[in-house]
Scaffold this active site. Structure first.
Site, PDB file in Angstrom:
ATOM      1  N   GLY A  24      22.885 -89.660  97.750  1.00 33.55           N
ATOM      2  CA  GLY A  24      22.963 -90.743  96.780  1.00 33.55           C
ATOM      3  C   GLY A  24      23.315 -90.296  95.382  1.00 33.55           C
ATOM      4  N   CYS A  25      23.531 -88.997  95.167  1.00 32.74           N
ATOM      5  CA  CYS A  25      23.742 -88.507  93.806  1.00 32.74           C
ATOM      6  C   CYS A  25      24.856 -87.495  93.796  1.00 32.74           C
ATOM      7  CB  CYS A  25      22.464 -87.880  93.258  1.00 32.74           C
ATOM      8  SG  CYS A  25      22.664 -87.146  91.636  1.00 32.74           S
ATOM      9  N   GLY A  26      25.866 -87.739  92.995  1.00 29.39           N
ATOM     10  CA  GLY A  26      26.981 -86.818  92.945  1.00 29.39           C
ATOM     11  C   GLY A  26      26.915 -85.836  91.801  1.00 29.39           C
ATOM     12  N   CYS A  63      24.002 -83.978  90.959  1.00 30.68           N
ATOM     13  CA  CYS A  63      22.873 -83.057  91.054  1.00 30.68           C
ATOM     14  C   CYS A  63      23.338 -81.636  90.810  1.00 30.68           C
ATOM     15  CB  CYS A  63      22.222 -83.167  92.432  1.00 30.68           C
ATOM     16  SG  CYS A  63      21.765 -84.842  92.881  1.00 30.68           S
ATOM     17  N   ARG A  70      22.745 -84.368  97.321  1.00 35.20           N
ATOM     18  CA  ARG A  70      22.027 -85.436  97.993  1.00 35.20           C
ATOM     19  C   ARG A  70      22.997 -86.570  98.245  1.00 35.20           C
ATOM     20  NH1 ARG A  70      16.868 -86.001  94.077  1.00 35.20           N
ATOM     21  NH2 ARG A  70      18.333 -85.189  92.552  1.00 35.20           N
TER      22      ARG A  70
END
Length: 283
Positions: free
Chosen positions: A118-120, A122, A116
């Site tokens: 906004g998220c590294g 996940c 995603r």
């Protein structure tokens, strides 16, 4: 920044035009707007799927190489023998051919990563995967406040996607004098940094000798999270300057790596969080 940037005559790569209805000052208007593309990008290593990220479909070879290095899947660019982009109806697959030694390590720590913007982290399967150790930096580079301010100040003018869409992040690399040389954009801040690192790795040998990564610094248009620090350190760059704030884990990671971490780099101001000896005049 305007709420709706002007539509350029030629759309930058990774964007598309769309009709919109705007309500302004009590009136409705028909207009054209520009959107940043965001598509699933799958990364395959020697035919085995590893990750699917949402990214802007531009500079994808840079992205593939930068991601591979910062995720620890390869140790240097020479271990990547080929990168092929395969567009499909559901997204784009980046097929990488890597050295056999890297592929063995990859299979040992294989994970299914649903990315995603906004998220590294996940999809990480363990705490150890989420916060990996960072090798200490050896660079003795030092930068003047004027160079740091100059580098960040040049970044806005080198963001055609942002100018057209108002929806993207950027990462840039500056030399010791603060001259901005390379910039990459993406809807995701991690992706923009991976693209920049990939671009640095793909430079001709003469450019790498004249402008080594360890003698420059990275500027980003986002906050400085742990992963932004980890990626910068993995590329051998000794200083990261972010336009927004830093997280506590980013500070800890920067200290462990010996990386100089700057936040709130805006106009002629910035805050130094770690390794202040690299900023000339800081006591």
């Amino acid at each position: 920044m305007d709420a709706h940037p002007a539509v350029p005559c030629t759309l930058p790569e990774g964007s598309r035009a769309t009709p919109v209805r705007r309500y302004r000052a009590g009136q409705w208007h028909s207009a054209q707007d520009v959107l940043a593309d965001e598509v699933p990008v799958a990364l395959e290593y020697n035919g085995v799927s590893h990750a699917v990220m949402l990214a802007t479909p531009a500079d994808l070879e840079d992205f593939a190489l930068g991601f591979s290095l910062t995720e620890g899947l390869v140790q240097h660019a020479g271990q990547v023998y080929g990168i092929e982009a395969d567009p499909g109806t559901e997204g784009i697959t980046l097929r990488l051919e890597v050295a056999a030694s890297c592929f063995v390590q990859f299979k040992d720590r294989r994970r299914s990563l649903a990315g995603r913007t906004g998220c590294g982290l996940c999809g990480a399967e363990s705490l150890g995967q989420a916060v990996r150790p960072v090798a200490p930096l050896s660079s003795q580079a030092q930068f003047s406040p004027e160079a740091l301010i100059s580098g960040m100040g040049q970044l806005r003018a080198r963001q055609p996607l942002l100018a057209a869409t108002g929806a993207t992040h950027a990462a840039g690399w500056c030399d010791a004098q603060g001259q901005l040389h390379w910039v990459r954009e993406d809807v995701g801040r991690h992706n923009a940094l991976d693209k920049l690192i990939g671009a640095l790795l793909r430079r001709p040998a003469e450019q790498r000798q004249a402008l080594p990564e360890g003698q420059g610094f990275v500027v980003v248009t986002s906050r400085a999270s742990h992963e932004m620090v980890q990626k910068t350190a993995a590329a051998g760059v000794p200083l990261l300057a972010a336009v927004s704030g830093v997280t506590a884990l980013a500070l800890q990671t920067a200290e462990a790596a010996g990386l100089s971490l700057l936040g709130f780099a805006r106009g002629s101001d910035f805050s130094v969080y770690t390794q202040g000896h690299r900023v000339a005049g800081e006591t």
